[in-house]
Design a protein around this motif. Structure first.
Motif, PDB file in Angstrom:
ATOM      1  N   ALA A 126      16.262  59.479-105.448  1.00 28.66           N
ATOM      2  CA  ALA A 126      15.525  58.560-104.570  1.00 28.66           C
ATOM      3  C   ALA A 126      15.529  57.153-105.157  1.00 28.66           C
ATOM      4  N   ARG A 127      15.344  57.064-106.484  1.00 26.80           N
ATOM      5  CA  ARG A 127      15.367  55.747-107.145  1.00 26.80           C
ATOM      6  C   ARG A 127      16.730  55.083-106.978  1.00 26.80           C
ATOM      7  N   LEU A 128      17.782  55.842-107.246  1.00 30.79           N
ATOM      8  CA  LEU A 128      19.127  55.285-107.198  1.00 30.79           C
ATOM      9  C   LEU A 128      19.502  54.877-105.765  1.00 30.79           C
ATOM     10  N   ALA A 129      19.155  55.714-104.788  1.00 28.58           N
ATOM     11  CA  ALA A 129      19.495  55.411-103.396  1.00 28.58           C
ATOM     12  C   ALA A 129      18.762  54.164-102.912  1.00 28.58           C
ATOM     13  N   ASN A 130      17.472  54.058-103.224  1.00 26.51           N
ATOM     14  CA  ASN A 130      16.695  52.899-102.773  1.00 26.51           C
ATOM     15  C   ASN A 130      17.160  51.611-103.450  1.00 26.51           C
ATOM     16  N   TYR A 147      13.867  47.652-103.100  1.00 23.28           N
ATOM     17  CA  TYR A 147      13.724  47.424-104.537  1.00 23.28           C
ATOM     18  C   TYR A 147      12.341  47.874-105.010  1.00 23.28           C
ATOM     19  N   GLY A 148      11.333  47.613-104.186  1.00 22.20           N
ATOM     20  CA  GLY A 148       9.977  48.050-104.533  1.00 22.20           C
ATOM     21  C   GLY A 148       9.867  49.558-104.615  1.00 22.20           C
ATOM     22  N   PHE A 149      10.501  50.283-103.639  1.00 22.94           N
ATOM     23  CA  PHE A 149      10.503  51.749-103.692  1.00 22.94           C
ATOM     24  C   PHE A 149      11.195  52.233-104.967  1.00 22.94           C
ATOM     25  N   ALA A 150      12.332  51.613-105.297  1.00 20.62           N
ATOM     26  CA  ALA A 150      13.072  52.024-106.494  1.00 20.62           C
ATOM     27  C   ALA A 150      12.236  51.803-107.754  1.00 20.62           C
ATOM     28  N   ALA A 151      11.514  50.684-107.816  1.00 16.68           N
ATOM     29  CA  ALA A 151      10.659  50.417-108.977  1.00 16.68           C
ATOM     30  C   ALA A 151       9.551  51.450-109.085  1.00 16.68           C
ATOM     31  N   ASP A 152       8.974  51.842-107.942  1.00 18.43           N
ATOM     32  CA  ASP A 152       7.907  52.862-107.957  1.00 18.43           C
ATOM     33  C   ASP A 152       8.437  54.196-108.487  1.00 18.43           C
ATOM     34  N   TYR A 153       9.629  54.611-108.037  1.00 22.21           N
ATOM     35  CA  TYR A 153      10.218  55.854-108.542  1.00 22.21           C
ATOM     36  C   TYR A 153      10.519  55.747-110.025  1.00 22.21           C
ATOM     37  N   ARG A 178       8.897  53.966-112.264  1.00 19.05           N
ATOM     38  CA  ARG A 178       7.632  54.105-113.010  1.00 19.05           C
ATOM     39  C   ARG A 178       7.192  55.565-113.046  1.00 19.05           C
ATOM     40  N   THR A 179       7.438  56.289-111.959  1.00 18.35           N
ATOM     41  CA  THR A 179       7.105  57.720-111.928  1.00 18.35           C
ATOM     42  C   THR A 179       7.911  58.480-112.973  1.00 18.35           C
ATOM     43  N   LEU A 180       9.174  58.092-113.133  1.00 24.56           N
ATOM     44  CA  LEU A 180      10.042  58.746-114.116  1.00 24.56           C
ATOM     45  C   LEU A 180       9.711  58.330-115.546  1.00 24.56           C
ATOM     46  N   GLY A 181       8.978  57.212-115.729  1.00 22.70           N
ATOM     47  CA  GLY A 181       8.511  56.790-117.050  1.00 22.70           C
ATOM     48  C   GLY A 181       9.591  56.285-117.975  1.00 22.70           C
ATOM     49  N   ASP A 182      10.671  55.721-117.427  1.00 29.04           N
ATOM     50  CA  ASP A 182      11.783  55.247-118.259  1.00 29.04           C
ATOM     51  C   ASP A 182      11.994  53.755-117.985  1.00 29.04           C
ATOM     52  N   ASP A 183      11.725  52.902-119.018  1.00 27.15           N
ATOM     53  CA  ASP A 183      11.879  51.457-118.856  1.00 27.15           C
ATOM     54  C   ASP A 183      13.284  51.070-118.446  1.00 27.15           C
ATOM     55  N   SER A 184      14.284  51.797-118.942  1.00 27.41           N
ATOM     56  CA  SER A 184      15.667  51.421-118.644  1.00 27.41           C
ATOM     57  C   SER A 184      15.972  51.592-117.157  1.00 27.41           C
ATOM     58  N   LEU A 185      15.273  52.550-116.504  1.00 29.55           N
ATOM     59  CA  LEU A 185      15.473  52.737-115.069  1.00 29.55           C
ATOM     60  C   LEU A 185      14.749  51.660-114.270  1.00 29.55           C
ATOM     61  N   LEU A 186      13.623  51.171-114.804  1.00 32.03           N
ATOM     62  CA  LEU A 186      12.830  50.156-114.108  1.00 32.03           C
ATOM     63  C   LEU A 186      13.543  48.807-114.085  1.00 32.03           C
ATOM     64  N   LEU A 187      14.426  48.588-115.062  1.00 35.94           N
ATOM     65  CA  LEU A 187      15.052  47.278-115.201  1.00 35.94           C
ATOM     66  C   LEU A 187      15.854  46.879-113.958  1.00 35.94           C
ATOM     67  N   ALA A 188      16.654  47.799-113.417  1.00 30.40           N
ATOM     68  CA  ALA A 188      17.558  47.438-112.306  1.00 30.40           C
ATOM     69  C   ALA A 188      16.807  46.952-111.068  1.00 30.40           C
ATOM     70  N   PRO A 189      15.820  47.718-110.527  1.00 29.43           N
ATOM     71  CA  PRO A 189      15.133  47.204-109.331  1.00 29.43           C
ATOM     72  C   PRO A 189      14.343  45.934-109.589  1.00 29.43           C
ATOM     73  N   LEU A 190      13.788  45.791-110.803  1.00 29.38           N
ATOM     74  CA  LEU A 190      13.039  44.569-111.105  1.00 29.38           C
ATOM     75  C   LEU A 190      13.964  43.358-111.127  1.00 29.38           C
ATOM     76  N   ILE A 191      15.078  43.472-111.823  1.00 34.06           N
ATOM     77  CA  ILE A 191      15.967  42.318-111.947  1.00 34.06           C
ATOM     78  C   ILE A 191      16.617  42.000-110.597  1.00 34.06           C
ATOM     79  N   ASN A 192      16.880  43.031-109.784  1.00 35.49           N
ATOM     80  CA  ASN A 192      17.406  42.788-108.437  1.00 35.49           C
ATOM     81  C   ASN A 192      16.377  42.060-107.575  1.00 35.49           C
ATOM     82  N   SER A 193      15.099  42.461-107.707  1.00 32.36           N
ATOM     83  CA  SER A 193      14.032  41.765-106.967  1.00 32.36           C
ATOM     84  C   SER A 193      13.944  40.313-107.401  1.00 32.36           C
ATOM     85  N   GLY A 194      14.022  40.085-108.715  1.00 36.93           N
ATOM     86  CA  GLY A 194      13.953  38.715-109.228  1.00 36.93           C
ATOM     87  C   GLY A 194      15.105  37.863-108.721  1.00 36.93           C
TER      88      GLY A 194
END
Length: 713
Positions: free
Chosen positions: A93-97, A117-123, A125-141
């Motif tokens: 779900a994170r990767l698709a969003n 991007y917001g949905f991907a960031a939420d997923y 955070r659920t997974l608890g891995d900073d490296s996964l959070l980076l992509a949707p955040l930087i894309n949003s920025g």
């Protein structure tokens, strides 16, 4: 193997599926078509709705994205995002969003992109891995930076830089570097931006991430341009815009052509700039209401303005206005506003604490609190910089012993501080702009450091009063940055002839006051922009009206002589016959000896002869008479009836003499004559055709008798 035909895809052993998917992941940014074949093979070797099946489908959509097939990618990934959410497969779900956000970003649908991007960031955070959070955040920025919300983009970058980068791919680190470089460029820190952009390009090349390579080269070209290295900028950007896969980037590829056009404009190559912008729109073909398309059209209109091609400029401006009126453009603008509101919500809490602490300091002095209120009231009453300066000087001179104030705003195009007002001892002054790069300017230093500067008595000795009354020496100077939504928009300065006049309390006071001044400056600048836009619209309307008048004139007038043409003649005669119903004479004039002039001296001299004769004929007529040119050397006159036939003949004989006078064109002395036929309304014709036929017959009688005469039908 044909990747689109499932019958040709060989199944993969279950033990090899994860390896194939990893190979697909490694290839998709550098060779999307090979990666697509691997994703299809994995898809057809897994059970529907299993995690590996959804992962394969997700990779399939990502391959379409990296190949530039954004619509196909959206179709696949939308289904995967819904299925993964239903099956609680958070990683898929994170990767698709996140990839859906990238697709909509490339298609110019920024609101939907930011939502995914917001949905991907939420997923993440659920997974608890900073490296996964980076992509949707930087894309949003990156998206927020694209739509102009630099403050929110900078905040996201700050959050990203605080994440744990362990295990993060080179591709994602390159994207982080790109956003950081853009932020540094926005802050005019070009040397640092260059280093970060070069690092981004190195990481992107290492990962075979073509879009990252292109974006890095774009920023390097932009830095060259902003540092006035226009040829270097042009060389980088020309190579970039001619890359064979540049169209796969999507709507954002227009930014490459936009940046190259700016380099061409700086090099005064306006035609190349316009050609580049048009090539970009033709190659990328962005959605009609895309914001980047709007920026490109704005530059095209600017180019036509430089070329003084009013018609094309008006057409381009009209297209811009239509886009700005569109629903999608309004949604994109609403997106900027909403993102700023979300960002401002956090800031407002901090500003509230600041205001409370400032109020505690101001409570001890009712006079200072009254001063803030007075200034807030005064600055809100004006939309004029000079009036603002006079209002502020009157208050500050009274309460803070100020003899000098000035306000400067940032001119982004010139990279300079422009004085909006200078008031010295009550007198309004003018002064030249100050370059932001000026290393000895306190005001320029304030812009660079974003901090106020207090210059004390010992520091100003020997400086003298650089502007204004040299007899009044400043002993204390305070330079304050003016902020709006986190960005420095200008500098406000005050000077006093009293040593050590501005202490901690005065600085705190000016910090409070500067906020109201910032708002006033923003209001005035917005007002000026609205006035400029109104003027542009007014000019456009006037240009259209003028063009319509010219077109209407051209429809009924001869372009060479400006006399009415055949259509103008028909309108005039029709009105004379149907409305006025008075007798008149239609006079048919055919020039004699004109063809030899054309043959010997050429059409340019012939045109000058026609212009001269047209002027002579018109000047010979009475005010109520009418003249038209209906052919190469043929003229028609409509002459009010004379009381005696002899008067008409005398009149036309005089006209013939005027025509036969010598004509001087360049070094030639030329002579022509005319055969003139007359028909009378209504005796010799009831309509224009009959009158012209009969007058023409009379005119040919003159020609048969030897030319150069007058004859009635």
């Amino acid at each position: 193997m044909t990747v689109d035909d499932p019958k040709t895809i060989s199944p993969i052993p279950q033990s090899s599926i994860e390896t194939v998917l990893q190979d697909c992941w490694d290839l998709m940014t550098s060779d999307a078509e090979r990666a697509l074949a691997l994703a299809q093979a994995a898809e057809h070797s897994t059970q529907p709705e299993s995690e590996l099946y959804l992962q394969s489908r997700c990779y399939l959509g990502m391959c379409h994205f990296y190949a530039g097939r954004f619509t196909e990618a959206v179709d696949i990934l939308s289904d995967i995002a819904l299925a993964a959410a239903r099956l609680e497969q958070n990683e898929n779900a994170r990767l698709a969003n996140n990839t859906l956000g990238m697709c909509y970003h490339s298609l110019g649908n920024y609101e939907v992109a930011l939502e995914h991007y917001g949905f991907a960031a939420d997923y993440s955070r659920t997974l608890g891995d900073d490296s996964l959070l980076l992509a949707p955040l930087i894309n949003s920025g990156t998206l927020l930076f694209d739509v102009g919300d630099v403050d929110s983009a900078t905040e996201i970058l700050t959050e990203v830089l605080g994440l744990n980068f362990e295990g993060v791919s080179d591709e994602n680190i390159a994207v982080v570097c790109l956003l950081e470089a853009r932020t540094l460029i926005h802050e005019a820190r070009y040397d640092e931006a260059w280093q970060v952009a070069e690092r981004a390009e190195a990481l992107a090349r290492k990962a075979n991430y073509h879009t990252g390579i292109f974006s890095s080269q774009l920023l390097l070209g932009r830095i060259h341009r902003l540092q006035h290295n226009y040829e270097a900028a042009r060389d980088i950007l020309e190579l970039l815009t001619h890359q064979p896969t540049v169209e796969n980037v999507g709507a954002d590829a227009l930014e490459y052509f936009l940046e190259l056009s700016k380099a061409y404009f700086a090099l005064k190559q306006t035609d190349k700039a316009i050609e580049t912008l048009k090539r970009g729109i033709g190659l990328v073909d962005p959605p009609r209401n895309n914001l980047m398309r709007l920026k490109v059209l704005d530059q095209i209109a600017f180019g036509y303005r430089l070329k003084k091609d009013l018609a094309k400029e008006v057409i381009t401006l009209r297209e811009i206005v239509n886009i700005e009126r569109s629903e999608q453009y309004s949604q994109d603008q609403d997106l900027v506003v909403r993102s700023k509101i979300r960002s401002q919500h956090g800031k407002s809490l901090l500003e509230q604490d600041l205001t409370e602490r400032q109020n505690e300091l101001l409570k001890a002095s009712h006079q200072r609190l009254s001063l803030v209120n007075e200034i807030a009231h005064q600055v809100g009453q004006t939309l004029n910089f000079e009036d603002l300066g006079n209002r502020l000087f009157k208050i500050l001179a009274t309460h803070l012993d100020v003899h000098f104030i000035s306000l400067m705003t940032i001119n982004e195009d010139a990279q300079a501080l422009s004085f909006r007002f200078i008031v010295d001892s009550g007198v309004m002054l003018k002064e030249a702009d100050i370059p932001i790069a000026h290393d000895k300017s306190y005001a320029a230093s304030v812009v660079k450091t974003r901090q106020h500067i207090l210059v004390r008595d010992t520091e100003v000795e020997g400086i003298g009063n650089q502007i204004g009354d040299a007899d009044v020496m400043p002993r204390t100077m305070l330079f304050m940055p003016l902020f709006l939504e986190g960005a420095v928009i200008g500098v406000f300065s005050i000077q006093s002839p009293i040593p050590e006049r501005f202490g901690r309390n005065e600085i705190q006071l000016m910090l409070s006051i500067s906020k109201f001044i910032s708002v006033s400056v923003s209001n005035i600048l917005s007002h000026e922009k609205v006035q400029q836009l109104n003027q542009i619209l007014s000019d456009e309307k006037q240009a259209i009206e003028n063009a319509q008048k010219r077109i209407a004139h051209m429809a009924f007038h001869d372009s060479l002589t400006s006399l009415p043409n055949r259509q103008g003649l028909e309108v005039f005669v029709d009105r004379r016959i149907k409305v006025q119903k008075r007798p008149f004479h239609l006079v048919y004039i055919d020039l004699d000896r004109f063809k030899p002039v054309n043959d010997k001296y050429g059409h340019r001299v012939g045109d000058e002869v026609l212009i001269c004769l047209s002027r002579r004929i018109k000047d010979s007529l009475r005010q109520r008479d009418f003249a038209a040119r209906i052919g190469g050397d043929e003229f028609i006159l409509v002459v009010d009836e004379f009381s005696l036939k002899a008067d008409l003949e005398n009149f036309l004989q005089r006209l013939l003499q005027v025509i036969e006078k010598r004509i001087d064109v360049e070094d030639a002395q030329l002579y022509v004559s005319a055969s003139i036929g007359i028909a009378q309304f209504p005796l010799q014709g009831n309509d224009l055709d009959a009158l012209m036929h009969n007058a023409d017959s009379a005119m040919y009688e003159v020609k048969r008798e030897g030319k150069g005469g007058v004859k009635s039908y």
